[in-house]
Every structure is written in structure tokens, then in C-alpha cells.
Design a protein around this motif. Structure first.
Motif, short mmCIF file in Angstrom:
data_model
loop_
_atom_site.label_atom_id
_atom_site.label_comp_id
_atom_site.label_asym_id
_atom_site.label_seq_id
_atom_site.Cartn_x
_atom_site.Cartn_y
_atom_site.Cartn_z
N GLU A 55 3.67 9.78 4.56
CA GLU A 55 3.80 10.21 3.17
C GLU A 55 4.32 9.11 2.24
N ASP A 56 4.79 7.99 2.79
CA ASP A 56 5.24 6.86 1.97
C ASP A 56 4.06 6.04 1.44
N PHE A 57 2.91 6.17 2.08
CA PHE A 57 1.75 5.37 1.72
C PHE A 57 0.91 6.05 0.64
N ASP A 58 0.30 5.22 -0.20
CA ASP A 58 -0.56 5.72 -1.28
C ASP A 58 -1.82 6.32 -0.66
N SER A 79 -4.47 7.28 -1.98
CA SER A 79 -5.73 6.82 -2.57
C SER A 79 -6.20 5.52 -1.93
N ILE A 80 -5.31 4.91 -1.15
CA ILE A 80 -5.66 3.66 -0.45
C ILE A 80 -5.70 3.89 1.06
N LYS A 126 -10.24 0.34 -3.79
CA LYS A 126 -10.55 1.73 -4.16
C LYS A 126 -12.02 1.89 -4.52
N VAL A 144 0.83 -1.21 0.00
CA VAL A 144 0.00 0.00 0.00
C VAL A 144 0.87 1.26 0.00
N LEU A 145 2.08 1.11 -0.47
CA LEU A 145 2.99 2.26 -0.59
C LEU A 145 2.72 3.00 -1.89
N ARG A 146 3.22 4.22 -1.98
CA ARG A 146 3.14 4.97 -3.24
C ARG A 146 3.81 4.18 -4.36
N LYS A 147 4.88 3.48 -4.02
CA LYS A 147 5.57 2.59 -4.96
C LYS A 147 5.56 1.18 -4.36
N PRO A 148 4.45 0.44 -4.56
CA PRO A 148 4.34 -0.88 -3.94
C PRO A 148 5.32 -1.88 -4.53
#
Length: 130
Positions: A102-105, A107-108, A77, A40-44
Motif C-alpha cells: 500500500e506504500d507504492f503508487d 498507478s505505477i 504510465k 515509485v511510492l505514493r509519495k516519491p
């Protein structure tokens, strides 16, 4: 739901259950901890599968494509769009892994919280551990 596993064989049911429960009007609270935080990171991280399922993955992917099934992330989502799904990242495991909000997406993940906050939100409901 408490989601610990970061393997996609377990994350697909998270998406399916979340989307279905939200469509039925249920309140859904998801507490993401352990290895699932990496999804669930910005860059999973890339999709991962248990060794015993690796040979079946191509057939599963083809079947999902054939029926036009959304990814587990898109299902979550879609559930969130209905307004009754909240996703929380575990603050303790995030700290252990050196992750910040801030590392987590966004939108999730709605927030980074401790387990007591999640348990209060889940009070009176059924808890699934995946």
C-alpha cells in the motif's frame, strides 16, 4: 528491465525505453529494486542527480520542457496504458526498507513480488539493468 538506481539520470531512460517498447508492441516487465523503490511510492522522494551531473541539470530540465517531454513516470504510465507493461516492486528490498504494497503508487506498481517471479515473467526476453 531491472531498475536499481534511484537517480533521475537513470530513470529518464527507463521511461523512454518503456514507452518506446510498449509502442512497438513489446511486452515490458520492470522490476524495481534498491534505491529506485523510493521513486515509485505514493509519495516519491524528490528528484536526485549524481554529483557530477548537478551543474547540467538546469539545461536538461529546460531542454525537456522545450520539447514538451513527459516525465519518466508519465512515460511509464503511457506505456502501461498500452496494456503490455507491468511494473513490479522487489519484495525483499521492500521488506528491508519497511515498505508494504500500500506504500507504492498503484498507478505505477502492479505488484510486489520476489525476483524469481520477475525472472519467470522475463524468461526468454532481453534483460536490461539500469
Amino acid at each position: 528491465m531491472i531498475v536499481f538506481s534511484g537517480t533521475d539520470d537513470r530513470l529518464i531512460p527507463v521511461g523512454v525505453i518503456t514507452q518506446a517498447a510498449a509502442a512497438l508492441g513489446y511486452e515490458v516487465n520492470i522490476f524495481v529494486t534498491g534505491w529506485a523503490l523510493m521513486k515509485v511510492l505514493r509519495k516519491p522522494t524528490q528528484p536526485t542527480w549524481p554529483k557530477e551531473f548537478e551543474q547540467m541539470v538546469p539545461a536538461l530540465q529546460q531542454g525537456m520542457a522545450r520539447i514538451k517531454a513527459p516525465s519518466w513516470v508519465d512515460m511509464v504510465k503511457q506505456g502501461k496504458q498500452l496494456g503490455n507493461v507491468k511494473v513490479y516492486a522487489c519484495s525483499m528490498m521492500a521488506e528491508v526498507m519497511g515498505l508494504k504494497k500500500e506504500d507504492f503508487d498503484p498507478s505505477i506498481v502492479d505488484d510486489v513480488v520476489g525476483v524469481t517471479t520477475f525472472l519467470e515473467a522475463a524468461k526468454g526476453g532481453q534483460v536490461l539493468f539500469i
